[in-house]
Enzyme design. Sequence first.
Site, mmCIF file in Angstrom:
data_model
loop_
_atom_site.group_PDB
_atom_site.id
_atom_site.type_symbol
_atom_site.label_atom_id
_atom_site.label_comp_id
_atom_site.label_asym_id
_atom_site.label_seq_id
_atom_site.Cartn_x
_atom_site.Cartn_y
_atom_site.Cartn_z
ATOM 1 N N TYR A 147 -118.947 -20.537 18.981
ATOM 2 C CA TYR A 147 -119.338 -19.160 18.708
ATOM 3 C C TYR A 147 -119.062 -18.772 17.259
ATOM 4 O O TYR A 147 -119.796 -17.982 16.676
ATOM 5 C CB TYR A 147 -118.590 -18.197 19.635
ATOM 6 C CG TYR A 147 -119.235 -18.016 20.983
ATOM 7 C CD1 TYR A 147 -119.433 -19.085 21.833
ATOM 8 C CD2 TYR A 147 -119.649 -16.751 21.404
ATOM 9 C CE1 TYR A 147 -120.013 -18.912 23.069
ATOM 10 C CE2 TYR A 147 -120.230 -16.566 22.640
ATOM 11 C CZ TYR A 147 -120.417 -17.648 23.479
ATOM 12 O OH TYR A 147 -120.996 -17.464 24.703
ATOM 13 N N LYS A 198 -115.142 -32.036 27.418
ATOM 14 C CA LYS A 198 -116.178 -33.081 27.368
ATOM 15 C C LYS A 198 -115.596 -34.197 26.491
ATOM 16 O O LYS A 198 -116.161 -34.564 25.443
ATOM 17 C CB LYS A 198 -117.478 -32.475 26.808
ATOM 18 C CG LYS A 198 -118.708 -33.364 26.922
ATOM 19 C CD LYS A 198 -119.222 -33.556 28.339
ATOM 20 C CE LYS A 198 -120.377 -34.557 28.362
ATOM 21 N NZ LYS A 198 -120.748 -34.982 29.727
ATOM 22 N N ASP A 230 -119.428 -31.082 33.039
ATOM 23 C CA ASP A 230 -120.578 -31.245 33.941
ATOM 24 C C ASP A 230 -120.105 -31.400 35.386
ATOM 25 O O ASP A 230 -120.649 -30.789 36.310
ATOM 26 C CB ASP A 230 -121.468 -32.427 33.501
ATOM 27 C CG ASP A 230 -120.688 -33.703 33.210
ATOM 28 O OD1 ASP A 230 -119.437 -33.661 33.166
ATOM 29 O OD2 ASP A 230 -121.333 -34.758 33.021
ATOM 30 N N ASP A 254 -117.940 -19.567 28.901
ATOM 31 C CA ASP A 254 -119.046 -18.620 29.051
ATOM 32 C C ASP A 254 -119.942 -19.061 30.207
ATOM 33 O O ASP A 254 -120.277 -18.264 31.096
ATOM 34 C CB ASP A 254 -119.859 -18.574 27.747
ATOM 35 C CG ASP A 254 -121.053 -17.645 27.861
ATOM 36 O OD1 ASP A 254 -120.877 -16.533 28.394
ATOM 37 O OD2 ASP A 254 -122.152 -18.032 27.419
ATOM 38 N N ASP A 258 -119.903 -17.498 34.452
ATOM 39 C CA ASP A 258 -121.061 -16.918 35.144
ATOM 40 C C ASP A 258 -121.343 -17.661 36.444
ATOM 41 O O ASP A 258 -121.675 -17.052 37.472
ATOM 42 C CB ASP A 258 -122.324 -16.963 34.258
ATOM 43 C CG ASP A 258 -122.516 -15.690 33.451
ATOM 44 O OD1 ASP A 258 -121.502 -15.020 33.158
ATOM 45 O OD2 ASP A 258 -123.669 -15.366 33.103
HETATM 46 C C1 IPM Z 1 -119.944 -12.915 27.872
HETATM 47 C C2 IPM Z 1 -121.317 -12.699 27.306
HETATM 48 C C3 IPM Z 1 -121.236 -12.781 25.793
HETATM 49 C C4 IPM Z 1 -120.747 -14.165 25.428
HETATM 50 C C5 IPM Z 1 -122.545 -12.454 25.064
HETATM 51 C C6 IPM Z 1 -123.106 -11.117 25.478
HETATM 52 C C7 IPM Z 1 -122.390 -12.527 23.572
HETATM 53 O O1 IPM Z 1 -122.209 -13.621 27.828
HETATM 54 O O2 IPM Z 1 -119.034 -12.129 27.560
HETATM 55 O O3 IPM Z 1 -119.770 -13.859 28.637
HETATM 56 O O4 IPM Z 1 -121.551 -15.097 25.316
HETATM 57 O O5 IPM Z 1 -119.543 -14.331 25.243
HETATM 58 MG MG MG Z 2 -121.419 -14.849 29.322
#
Ligand code: IPM
Ligand code: MG
Length: 370
Positions: A147, A198, A230, A254, A258
């Site tokens: 990032y 990884k 993975d 990240d 999710d």
């Molecule tokens: C998160 C989001 C952010 C990230 C985006 C919106 C920049 O996906 O907080 O997980 O990638 O960190």
């Molecule tokens: Mg995210």
Amino acid sequence: MSSKAFNVAAMAGDGIGPEVMREAIKVLRVVGQKFSLTFHLTEAPVGWAGIDAAGKALPDDTLALCKKSDCILFGSVGLPDRDPTIPKEERPERAALLRLRKEFGLFANLRPVKLYKELSHACPLRDDRQGNGIDIMVVRELTGGMYFGQPKKTEEVSPGVQRAIDTMVYTTPEIERIAHVAFRSAQHRRKKVTSIDKANVLENGVLWRDVVTKVSKQYPDVALEHMFVDNGAMQLMLRPTQFDVMLCENMFGDILSDEAAALAGSLGMLPSASLGVTAGERTFGFYEPAGGTAPDITGKNLANPIAQILSAALMLRHSFGENAAAASIEAAVGKAIASGLRTGDIFNPADPAAKKTGTREMGDAIAAAI
Ligand code: IPM
Ligand code: MG
């Protein structure tokens, strides 16, 4: 009775942010009365709301407010439809969210993923894969890796050929400090850390594994295992109950957070805390729901406010050390769910006990259950 006072920057942002923030504030007011805590909440625009109010995703006044506050309670930012109207560096994700993470050194991102037993229908996995419940703490490094690594740019290498470069960089101290967060978190949970990397391909992975292993020696009560990213993604789908704390670098965290969030039935259930270094008794923190702005349901009283409300609970725990007050919010959320109340994202029409409800009504029920 004397009252402790806290200064909170409340930044609702875009989309459903203002609606769910309203409910979190409602709940905080009730908690404040019950536990004799005073919250000085100051609202400020951020994201597209910041651009509309002051020309920038993170207006100077908003940043100044953050600096003099004890912590930030954040809604969400970003409206993809409006993105083409401004350069990518000025969009809320980069200019507000990533900027705030860096500005306040918020290196430790905690994302607790919990599937309530009443919501098992909303989990995409079969019942037998849910075991006795899914309860995972994703600990994500938040200020390093791809990032923020330099160089980061897009350049023209020959006419018509562009090359994009992102750089993955980690130093030993950066890995050490997030590893400590993961091990300490595991000590309060089921005492297991799964470190994701990884190492079969990336230099970063080899260093990550090495440093995490060394840090683990200071936590003999916590079991450590290493897993390639993975395989980690696959194991989350096959046997999520094996995980207690998942320790991830920024990008892997990240993605996996999710994926893990989907197991809890809805992104609308997931709070998060982003913490900096602890100075004295207090830890500066940034608390936000994981779900995003959800433009499609904005302003319709449909959004699930639980992630925002649980983020306020994390704020009480991590920035203010008010564990009883935090637990009372979490218990109230549990009661509202047990009572059958469901926003659309967690509603199951086949459940005779389920009562479809709106954002405001869910907030009212949680506030009443404090
Ligand atoms: C998160 C989001 C952010 C990230 C985006 C919106 C920049 O996906 O907080 O997980 O990638 O960190
Ligand atoms: Mg995210």
